[in-house]
Scaffold this motif. Structure first.
Motif, short mmCIF file in Angstrom:
data_model
loop_
_atom_site.label_atom_id
_atom_site.label_comp_id
_atom_site.label_asym_id
_atom_site.label_seq_id
_atom_site.Cartn_x
_atom_site.Cartn_y
_atom_site.Cartn_z
N GLN A 72 47.68 33.82 22.20
CA GLN A 72 46.74 34.71 23.15
C GLN A 72 45.94 35.29 22.12
OE1 GLN A 72 49.67 38.18 24.34
NE2 GLN A 72 50.72 36.26 23.63
N GLY A 73 44.84 35.65 22.46
CA GLY A 73 43.83 36.31 21.60
C GLY A 73 44.12 37.68 21.23
N ALA A 74 43.56 38.31 20.11
CA ALA A 74 43.71 39.66 19.64
C ALA A 74 44.00 40.76 20.51
CB ALA A 74 42.96 39.91 18.61
N ASN A 75 43.13 40.60 21.59
CA ASN A 75 43.02 41.93 22.56
C ASN A 75 43.61 41.40 23.99
OD1 ASN A 75 41.61 43.55 20.65
ND2 ASN A 75 39.85 42.48 20.96
N TYR A 76 44.34 40.56 23.96
CA TYR A 76 45.18 40.27 25.41
C TYR A 76 45.69 41.09 26.02
CZ TYR A 76 47.85 37.05 28.52
OH TYR A 76 48.12 36.61 29.69
N ASN A 77 45.21 41.26 27.13
CA ASN A 77 45.68 42.68 28.01
C ASN A 77 46.54 42.36 29.37
OD1 ASN A 77 43.87 41.56 29.86
ND2 ASN A 77 42.42 43.25 29.88
N ARG A 302 31.40 33.79 28.62
CA ARG A 302 32.74 33.97 28.54
C ARG A 302 33.44 32.78 29.01
NH1 ARG A 302 31.60 35.80 33.62
NH2 ARG A 302 33.23 36.13 35.19
N ASP A 369 39.07 35.36 25.20
CA ASP A 369 38.90 36.54 26.28
C ASP A 369 40.21 37.33 26.25
OD1 ASP A 369 35.90 36.38 26.97
OD2 ASP A 369 36.87 34.44 27.47
N VAL A 370 40.09 38.50 26.87
CA VAL A 370 41.16 39.18 26.97
C VAL A 370 42.39 38.81 28.03
CG1 VAL A 370 40.01 41.38 26.50
CG2 VAL A 370 40.21 40.83 28.73
N TYR A 371 41.98 37.70 28.82
CA TYR A 371 42.93 37.13 29.56
C TYR A 371 43.39 35.93 29.36
CZ TYR A 371 38.19 36.03 30.96
OH TYR A 371 36.62 35.34 30.90
N SER A 373 45.28 32.88 27.63
CA SER A 373 46.49 32.45 26.67
C SER A 373 46.55 31.00 26.84
CB SER A 373 47.78 33.23 27.31
OG SER A 373 48.09 32.60 28.73
#
Length: 422
Positions: A72-77, A302, A369-371, A373
């Motif tokens: 997952q990206g660094a800012n995954y939320n 995005r 993106d933050v979503y 994975s």
């Protein structure tokens, strides 16, 4: 392109006997144009199988959660273990569905397709079974609203291959899973189409459905139409690929199935379907034009980690055999083949175990993106919808043809492009 120089290079496409490359499905020797199309098809099948196999095979074995990486990206939320597996399954299903819906045959491709279909049918049973290690989550988080819709879309695209063969218990489990999504709201944008399509599927199979979610999706998309085939993704316009990732394919198919199941409370007309279809066809023109002469395309907006999903609309219009008269099916095939070669002929988009990695064309986690994975990435399969056309369709048998940008950059005549008013 280099693969047309020597037909023997078909061996690289599926590691299959040369007969696959040079014979059509009836067993007769293919003409040169047909042979070129078969080479392209073999390359598409190889790429789609390479992408989908880890998801399909592990799900059939009950080892998807055990073996799929959770990059997952660094800012995954999000809570990755709650959502990524359904993402992988739903998105893979939606992309491979038209191919799996083709009838069985004894070609090498046909045998490969039958094998994947059988594994995926078992995997779908596992995914709905609470006692199975790969039981998928529909009850927690909002994200399942999205990926339930991709799974429902797969069932609509391949009812004979993916929905009808399921046993009654498994069907009821999916029906209840889909209905369970009604206790959550998603984002106020393209997510409305996800909710609408899932409810539309329930209506299609004769189940109770929520007409408000369907109406809301239809009405807001009418309101959000910006012109010239572009829908806003909410109140503001976004310059990205979501018109192809989601909006046009799901909206068009939602209106179609509502028409096919006309009795009830939904008020859609043939004119409504004609309008959304014409808009989607127009959008396919944009997508055909953005394929550069070398088979690259712009990485803007995005979710570019969805890779070839950017061409879902072009592929769906080709699959429906609704391409504009000035766009030859073969030029779409050749343009998309160039894209697929660039993306998937190397291993830059796969890890050592064959799973997709975060990135656009390589491991580029900084653009996730933050979503996003690992499971999110399997939207890439949506670029392969024309594999649902049989090998003797003109899409595959037409002589190789240059796509629009390749014509334009080489000084050939091209059709002037101009906006449409619908």
């Amino acid at each position: 392109m280099k693969k047309y120089i020597f037909l023997g290079c078909a061996l690289l496409a599926l590691n299959l006997p040369g007969a696959f490359a040079q014979k059509n499905k009836k067993g007769t020797i293919a003409k040169p144009a047909q042979a070129a199309g078969l080479l392209d098809r073999a390359l598409w099948v190889k790429a789609l199988y390479k992408i989908a196999y880890p998801v399909v095979h592990n799900l059939a074995q009950g080892t998807l959660k055990k073996n799929m990486p959770l990059e997952q990206g660094a800012n995954y939320n999000l809570v990755v273990t709650d959502v990524t597996y359904l993402e992988a399954v739903g998105r893979t299903a939606a992309g491979i569905a038209p191919w799996l819906e083709l009838p069985d045959d004894n070609t090498e491709e046909g045998l490969l397709r039958a094998k994947m279909r059988k594994e995926f049918q078992q995997g779908l049973k596992n995914a709905a079974d609470p006692a199975n290690p790969d039981y998928l989550n529909f009850q927690k988080q909002a994200q399942p609203i999205v990926d339930a819709a991709y799974l429902a879309h797969a069932f609509l695209r391949a009812p004979k291959a993916l929905w009808e063969p399921l046993d009654s218990i498994t069907k009821q489990r999916y029906i209840q899973d889909f209905k369970s999504l009604r206790n959550r709201n998603g984002a106020y944008n393209n997510w409305l189409v996800f909710a609408g399509l899932t409810e539309g599927f329930l209506r299609y199979i004769g189940e109770d459905y929520d007409p408000a979610r369907v109406d809301f999706a239809l009405n807001k998309m009418k309101e959000w139409y910006a012109g010239d085939s572009w829908y806003k993704d909410g109140d503001l316009f976004s310059m990205d690929y979501y018109n192809s990732y989601v909006i046009h394919p799901m909206l068009t198919d939602l209106v179609r199935i509502l028409l096919e199941k006309r009795p009830g409370k939904m008020h859609v007309t043939e004119a409504d379907y004609d309008l959304v279809l014409r808009r989607m066809v127009r959008h396919s023109e944009f997508l055909e034009r953005i394929i550069a002469p070398d088979g690259t395309y712009p990485a803007f907006g995005r979710s570019v980690t969805y890779r070839t999903a950017a061409f879902q609309v072009l592929g769906q219009v080709a699959l429906m055999q609704k391409l504009p008269s000035y766009i030859l099916p073969a030029q779409v095939r050749c343009g998309l083949t160039a894209v697929i070669e660039n993306m998937f002929e190397g291993n830059q988009n796969f890890d050592a175990n064959g799973w997709l990695v975060l990135g656009f064309n390589g491991h580029q986690p900084m653009i996730a993106d933050v979503y996003t994975s690992t499971g999110s990435l399997y939207m890439a399969t949506l670029g392969f919808l024309p594999l649902g056309l049989p090998a003797d369709n003109p899409f595959w048998t037409g002589a190789p043809a240059d796509w629009t940008s390749k014509k334009a950059w080489s000084g050939q005549p091209v059709k002037k492009d101009y906006k449409v008013e619908y």
